[in-house]
Write a protein that holds these residues in place. Structure first.
Motif, mmCIF file in Angstrom:
data_model
loop_
_atom_site.group_PDB
_atom_site.id
_atom_site.type_symbol
_atom_site.label_atom_id
_atom_site.label_comp_id
_atom_site.label_asym_id
_atom_site.label_seq_id
_atom_site.Cartn_x
_atom_site.Cartn_y
_atom_site.Cartn_z
ATOM 1 N N CYS A 250 13.633 15.374 -14.182
ATOM 2 C CA CYS A 250 13.345 14.230 -15.053
ATOM 3 C C CYS A 250 14.099 12.987 -14.574
ATOM 4 O O CYS A 250 13.529 11.897 -14.488
ATOM 5 C CB CYS A 250 13.743 14.573 -16.487
ATOM 6 N N ILE A 251 15.383 13.173 -14.254
ATOM 7 C CA ILE A 251 16.192 12.048 -13.759
ATOM 8 C C ILE A 251 15.637 11.533 -12.437
ATOM 9 O O ILE A 251 15.538 10.314 -12.206
ATOM 10 C CB ILE A 251 17.660 12.468 -13.587
ATOM 11 N N ALA A 252 15.239 12.473 -11.559
ATOM 12 C CA ALA A 252 14.687 12.069 -10.256
ATOM 13 C C ALA A 252 13.372 11.305 -10.441
ATOM 14 O O ALA A 252 13.134 10.297 -9.763
ATOM 15 C CB ALA A 252 14.463 13.302 -9.384
ATOM 16 N N GLN A 253 12.524 11.780 -11.351
ATOM 17 C CA GLN A 253 11.252 11.098 -11.591
ATOM 18 C C GLN A 253 11.478 9.677 -12.104
ATOM 19 O O GLN A 253 10.824 8.734 -11.661
ATOM 20 C CB GLN A 253 10.406 11.881 -12.597
ATOM 21 N N MET A 254 12.426 9.517 -13.024
ATOM 22 C CA MET A 254 12.733 8.190 -13.546
ATOM 23 C C MET A 254 13.259 7.275 -12.440
ATOM 24 O O MET A 254 12.845 6.116 -12.326
ATOM 25 C CB MET A 254 13.766 8.289 -14.671
ATOM 26 N N PHE A 255 14.174 7.811 -11.616
ATOM 27 C CA PHE A 255 14.748 7.000 -10.539
ATOM 28 C C PHE A 255 13.668 6.518 -9.571
ATOM 29 O O PHE A 255 13.585 5.320 -9.271
ATOM 30 C CB PHE A 255 15.804 7.795 -9.778
ATOM 31 N N TYR A 256 12.839 7.440 -9.091
ATOM 32 C CA TYR A 256 11.846 7.064 -8.083
ATOM 33 C C TYR A 256 10.748 6.179 -8.668
ATOM 34 O O TYR A 256 10.232 5.285 -7.979
ATOM 35 C CB TYR A 256 11.240 8.316 -7.448
ATOM 36 N N ALA A 257 10.370 6.407 -9.938
ATOM 37 C CA ALA A 257 9.362 5.550 -10.555
ATOM 38 C C ALA A 257 9.862 4.110 -10.628
ATOM 39 O O ALA A 257 9.128 3.164 -10.300
ATOM 40 C CB ALA A 257 9.017 6.072 -11.954
ATOM 41 N N HIS A 258 11.121 3.928 -11.024
ATOM 42 C CA HIS A 258 11.668 2.573 -11.105
ATOM 43 C C HIS A 258 11.941 1.997 -9.715
ATOM 44 O O HIS A 258 11.776 0.794 -9.499
ATOM 45 C CB HIS A 258 12.951 2.575 -11.936
ATOM 46 N N PHE A 259 12.334 2.848 -8.775
ATOM 47 C CA PHE A 259 12.611 2.362 -7.421
ATOM 48 C C PHE A 259 11.343 1.838 -6.760
ATOM 49 O O PHE A 259 11.300 0.707 -6.262
ATOM 50 C CB PHE A 259 13.216 3.482 -6.575
ATOM 51 N N PHE A 260 10.283 2.646 -6.764
ATOM 52 C CA PHE A 260 9.041 2.220 -6.113
ATOM 53 C C PHE A 260 8.372 1.088 -6.892
ATOM 54 O O PHE A 260 7.787 0.172 -6.297
ATOM 55 C CB PHE A 260 8.085 3.407 -5.966
ATOM 56 N N GLY A 261 8.453 1.137 -8.227
ATOM 57 C CA GLY A 261 7.873 0.066 -9.028
ATOM 58 C C GLY A 261 8.567 -1.262 -8.804
ATOM 59 O O GLY A 261 7.919 -2.303 -8.639
ATOM 60 N N ALA A 262 9.909 -1.243 -8.786
ATOM 61 C CA ALA A 262 10.669 -2.475 -8.555
ATOM 62 C C ALA A 262 10.450 -2.997 -7.139
ATOM 63 O O ALA A 262 10.384 -4.218 -6.919
ATOM 64 C CB ALA A 262 12.155 -2.236 -8.809
ATOM 65 N N THR A 263 10.336 -2.092 -6.162
ATOM 66 C CA THR A 263 10.063 -2.525 -4.791
ATOM 67 C C THR A 263 8.721 -3.242 -4.716
ATOM 68 O O THR A 263 8.582 -4.262 -4.023
ATOM 69 C CB THR A 263 10.058 -1.322 -3.827
ATOM 70 N N SER B 183 0.829 -1.203 0.000
ATOM 71 C CA SER B 183 0.000 0.000 0.000
ATOM 72 C C SER B 183 0.864 1.254 0.000
ATOM 73 O O SER B 183 0.604 2.216 -0.742
ATOM 74 C CB SER B 183 -0.915 -0.012 1.223
ATOM 75 N N PHE B 184 1.914 1.247 0.833
ATOM 76 C CA PHE B 184 2.808 2.404 0.906
ATOM 77 C C PHE B 184 3.536 2.618 -0.417
ATOM 78 O O PHE B 184 3.690 3.752 -0.890
ATOM 79 C CB PHE B 184 3.811 2.193 2.045
ATOM 80 N N MET B 185 3.984 1.525 -1.042
ATOM 81 C CA MET B 185 4.657 1.634 -2.336
ATOM 82 C C MET B 185 3.702 2.128 -3.412
ATOM 83 O O MET B 185 4.103 2.869 -4.308
ATOM 84 C CB MET B 185 5.250 0.280 -2.735
ATOM 85 N N ASP B 186 2.431 1.718 -3.340
ATOM 86 C CA ASP B 186 1.427 2.210 -4.282
ATOM 87 C C ASP B 186 1.320 3.734 -4.205
ATOM 88 O O ASP B 186 1.268 4.428 -5.231
ATOM 89 C CB ASP B 186 0.062 1.590 -3.982
ATOM 90 N N ILE B 187 1.277 4.252 -2.974
ATOM 91 C CA ILE B 187 1.182 5.701 -2.770
ATOM 92 C C ILE B 187 2.399 6.402 -3.362
ATOM 93 O O ILE B 187 2.286 7.382 -4.110
ATOM 94 C CB ILE B 187 1.054 6.029 -1.276
ATOM 95 N N CYS B 188 3.573 5.883 -3.048
ATOM 96 C CA CYS B 188 4.814 6.513 -3.515
ATOM 97 C C CYS B 188 4.969 6.408 -5.029
ATOM 98 O O CYS B 188 5.342 7.384 -5.697
ATOM 99 C CB CYS B 188 6.017 5.859 -2.824
ATOM 100 N N PHE B 189 4.670 5.228 -5.574
ATOM 101 C CA PHE B 189 4.840 4.997 -7.007
ATOM 102 C C PHE B 189 3.942 5.924 -7.816
ATOM 103 O O PHE B 189 4.384 6.585 -8.756
ATOM 104 C CB PHE B 189 4.524 3.526 -7.315
ATOM 105 N N THR B 190 2.675 5.994 -7.451
ATOM 106 C CA THR B 190 1.731 6.854 -8.166
ATOM 107 C C THR B 190 2.087 8.325 -7.994
ATOM 108 O O THR B 190 1.916 9.126 -8.925
ATOM 109 C CB THR B 190 0.303 6.604 -7.668
ATOM 110 N N SER B 191 2.605 8.692 -6.821
ATOM 111 C CA SER B 191 2.942 10.090 -6.544
ATOM 112 C C SER B 191 4.123 10.594 -7.366
ATOM 113 O O SER B 191 4.316 11.813 -7.499
ATOM 114 C CB SER B 191 3.253 10.275 -5.050
#
Length: 254
Positions: free
Chosen positions: A60-73, A30-38
């Motif tokens: 842009c680089i930060a958005q890519m990093f966090y999208a892949h980080f939360f998605g992979a988690t 649930s927490f990762m869902d919140i972070c990933f979508t955000s």
């Protein structure tokens, strides 16, 4: 959607459900869902409202990093949840020993570490590339394939690297999850009808989420030729729609 995730997260954390490994992992999902979508939705909504479709290079680089980080988690947590169900059904007498709180902690930490390494690889790929000419990304958020298209160099080898690190990871993880549930379903044949019904209710929720999350990922990150990054509709499904439906599937099951 964020409010729904927060309600479920706080409900689990504020009750004895958090003592159960399945709900412990569900709270982190649930927490990762919140972070990933955000990482995607707020910027997209603001851009649509203000009619301003720009983002800085660092953003842009930060958005890519966090999208892949939360998605992979999320991917690794779904694997941990599948392992939990396997132990609960196939090794029931040893369940509390195998799935101790320390083991749950380690699985979540390992998920975060694996996701961090995965995301860092993508960042290193992009920051080393030269960019020139148009700076318009053919996507609604900064993802690696659209960024590779902007590079002023031959990126065919890097596309193969991305497909290997993200696409193949998604396929192998998906196959491992499917195989684990095939084993679980084969074992259920020896259980009572009531036991089968209860177990199928729990496992059915997880199987549904796995298919909804992994199939769009596979179609996005295992492309063919020049189709890389073109499936924005599919990307929208796994970045926003799937996360919105995840907890509904889990919380509405009987």
């Amino acid at each position: 959607m964020v409010s729904v995730n927060l309600v479920v997260l706080l409900t689990i954390k504020g009750s004895q459900l958090s003592e159960q490994p399945m709900y412990y992992f569900l709270s982190y999902l649930s927490f990762m869902d919140i972070c990933f979508t955000s990482t995607v939705a707020p910027k997209l909504i603001i851009d649509l409202f203000l009619q301003c479709n720009t983002i800085s290079y660092n953003g842009c680089i930060a958005q890519m990093f966090y999208a892949h980080f939360f998605g992979a988690t999320e991917i690794f947590i779904l694997v941990a949840m599948a392992y939990d169900r396997y132990v609960a059904i196939c090794r029931l007498l040893y369940y509390m020993i195998i799935m101790s709180r320390q083991v749950c902690y380690m699985l979540v930490i390992a998920s975060a570490i694996g996701a961090f390494i995965h995301s860092l690889v993508h960042v290193f790929i992009i920051i080393r590339l030269p960019f020139c000419g148009t700076n318009e990304i053919d996507h609604y958020f900064c993802d690696i394939f659209p960024l590779l298209k902007l590079a002023c160099t031959d990126t065919r080898l890097l596309v193969i690297v991305v497909i290997t690190t993200t696409g193949v990871l998604s396929i192998l993880t998906f196959l491992a999850l499917v195989i684990s549930y095939i084993i679980i379903l084969s074992i259920l044949r020896t259980r009572s009808s009531e036991g089968r019904r209860k177990t199928l209710s729990i496992c059915g929720s997880h199987i549904t989420v796995v298919f909804m999350f992994f199939l769009p990922l596979i179609f996005t990150y295992v492309p063919v030729g020049d189709s890389v990054g073109d499936e924005k509709l599919i990307a929208a499904f796994y970045t926003m729609m799937t996360n919105k439906l995840n907890l509904s599937i889990y919380t509405l099951r009987k």
